[in-house]
Motif scaffolding. Sequence first.
Motif, short mmCIF file in Angstrom:
data_model
loop_
_atom_site.label_atom_id
_atom_site.label_comp_id
_atom_site.label_asym_id
_atom_site.label_seq_id
_atom_site.Cartn_x
_atom_site.Cartn_y
_atom_site.Cartn_z
N LYS A 1 0.99 -1.02 0.06
CA LYS A 1 -0.02 -0.20 0.10
C LYS A 1 0.90 1.23 -0.04
O LYS A 1 0.47 2.22 -0.71
N ALA A 2 1.90 1.05 0.88
CA ALA A 2 2.82 2.34 0.75
C ALA A 2 3.39 2.75 -0.66
O ALA A 2 3.65 3.82 -0.92
N ARG A 3 3.90 1.46 -1.35
CA ARG A 3 4.42 1.69 -2.26
C ARG A 3 3.73 2.28 -3.60
O ARG A 3 3.87 3.41 -4.31
N VAL A 4 2.25 1.85 -3.54
CA VAL A 4 1.10 2.46 -4.50
C VAL A 4 0.98 3.81 -4.15
O VAL A 4 0.56 4.66 -5.12
N ASN A 5 0.73 4.29 -2.77
CA ASN A 5 0.47 5.62 -2.43
C ASN A 5 1.54 6.46 -3.08
O ASN A 5 1.23 7.42 -3.41
N ALA A 6 3.03 5.98 -2.90
CA ALA A 6 4.03 6.68 -3.18
C ALA A 6 4.03 7.02 -4.94
O ALA A 6 4.43 8.09 -5.42
N GLU A 7 3.68 5.72 -5.53
CA GLU A 7 3.77 6.11 -7.12
C GLU A 7 2.51 6.99 -7.28
O GLU A 7 2.53 7.94 -8.29
N LYS A 8 1.14 7.03 -6.63
CA LYS A 8 0.15 7.65 -7.03
C LYS A 8 0.72 9.52 -6.56
O LYS A 8 0.18 10.26 -7.33
N ARG A 9 1.33 9.26 -5.67
CA ARG A 9 1.66 10.81 -5.16
C ARG A 9 2.59 11.49 -5.99
O ARG A 9 2.60 12.60 -6.61
N SER A 10 3.64 10.60 -6.67
CA SER A 10 4.76 11.31 -7.40
C SER A 10 4.05 11.53 -8.96
O SER A 10 4.28 12.32 -9.37
N ALA A 11 3.02 10.65 -9.30
CA ALA A 11 2.25 10.98 -10.31
C ALA A 11 1.53 12.26 -10.44
O ALA A 11 1.46 12.93 -11.28
N ARG A 12 0.93 12.40 -9.19
CA ARG A 12 0.22 13.62 -9.11
C ARG A 12 1.14 14.98 -9.18
O ARG A 12 0.82 15.95 -9.39
N ASP A 13 2.42 14.68 -8.35
CA ASP A 13 3.19 15.84 -8.23
C ASP A 13 4.18 16.00 -9.25
O ASP A 13 4.94 17.34 -9.48
N TRP A 14 4.30 15.24 -10.34
CA TRP A 14 5.22 15.50 -11.51
C TRP A 14 4.97 16.78 -12.11
O TRP A 14 6.03 17.35 -12.60
N PRO A 15 3.81 16.72 -12.73
CA PRO A 15 3.59 18.20 -13.58
C PRO A 15 3.93 19.32 -12.97
O PRO A 15 4.24 20.21 -13.58
N LYS A 16 3.77 19.30 -11.46
CA LYS A 16 4.31 20.63 -10.82
C LYS A 16 5.88 20.81 -10.96
O LYS A 16 6.21 21.75 -11.16
N LYS A 17 6.28 19.67 -10.62
CA LYS A 17 7.90 19.87 -10.62
C LYS A 17 8.69 19.59 -11.94
O LYS A 17 9.59 20.25 -12.16
N TRP A 18 8.20 19.01 -12.99
CA TRP A 18 8.87 18.75 -14.19
C TRP A 18 7.94 18.96 -15.47
O TRP A 18 8.22 18.64 -16.56
N GLY A 19 6.86 19.84 -15.39
CA GLY A 19 6.01 19.98 -16.27
C GLY A 19 6.60 20.90 -17.11
O GLY A 19 6.13 20.75 -18.50
N ILE A 20 7.64 21.70 -17.02
CA ILE A 20 8.35 22.55 -17.92
C ILE A 20 9.00 21.79 -18.91
O ILE A 20 9.24 22.12 -20.14
N LEU A 21 9.42 20.36 -18.68
CA LEU A 21 10.17 19.43 -19.74
C LEU A 21 9.16 19.28 -20.82
O LEU A 21 9.57 19.22 -21.90
N THR A 22 7.74 18.92 -20.52
CA THR A 22 6.79 18.77 -21.52
C THR A 22 6.54 19.87 -22.15
O THR A 22 6.21 19.67 -23.62
N GLU A 23 6.77 21.06 -21.80
CA GLU A 23 6.49 22.27 -22.76
C GLU A 23 7.69 22.43 -23.58
O GLU A 23 7.31 22.64 -24.77
N ALA A 24 8.90 21.96 -23.17
CA ALA A 24 9.92 22.38 -23.80
C ALA A 24 9.85 21.14 -25.10
O ALA A 24 10.21 21.48 -26.32
N TYR A 25 9.52 20.09 -24.84
CA TYR A 25 9.50 18.86 -25.78
C TYR A 25 8.42 19.33 -26.93
O TYR A 25 8.71 19.04 -27.91
#
Length: 131
Positions: A21-45
């Motif tokens: 459960k902890a692993r699944v929650n960590a995956e969900k959390r990182s998927a939710r936070d990824w656009p905030k941290k690394w969304g600029i990469l998608t814009e550059a691409y």
Amino acid sequence: MADSQRTSEPINSVHQDEIWKARVNAEKRSARDWPKKWGILTEAYEEYERESKKLNEEARRKLPQDPAAQPPTPVEEHIDVTPFPPFPKTSQGMIGWLVGHSALQQENFRMQRHGRRSLTKNLGWPRDACI
């Protein structure tokens, strides 16, 4: 596989379930936070893709529609082609047959001669300084 063969230690299925459960929650959390941290990469691409498509379209417009219609470029425009001397008729003539032609001479690998210079003399050091 090695864990399933161990029979001496009891398996705590509740603990294993909590870890999962902890692993699944960590995956969900990182998927939710990824656009905030690394969304600029998608814009550059996406910007890179747009520029790439535009350059490809410009290159296609510049190319002729029928590649067979364009005559091939002669090699002489790109490479300096000099006439080659005739091949010698005898094996004795093969020795050094290209040396007489200045355009076909290869590099000379011979000893370079330098004057008698001394680092110590140029810098004004005493002779015993580098011994």
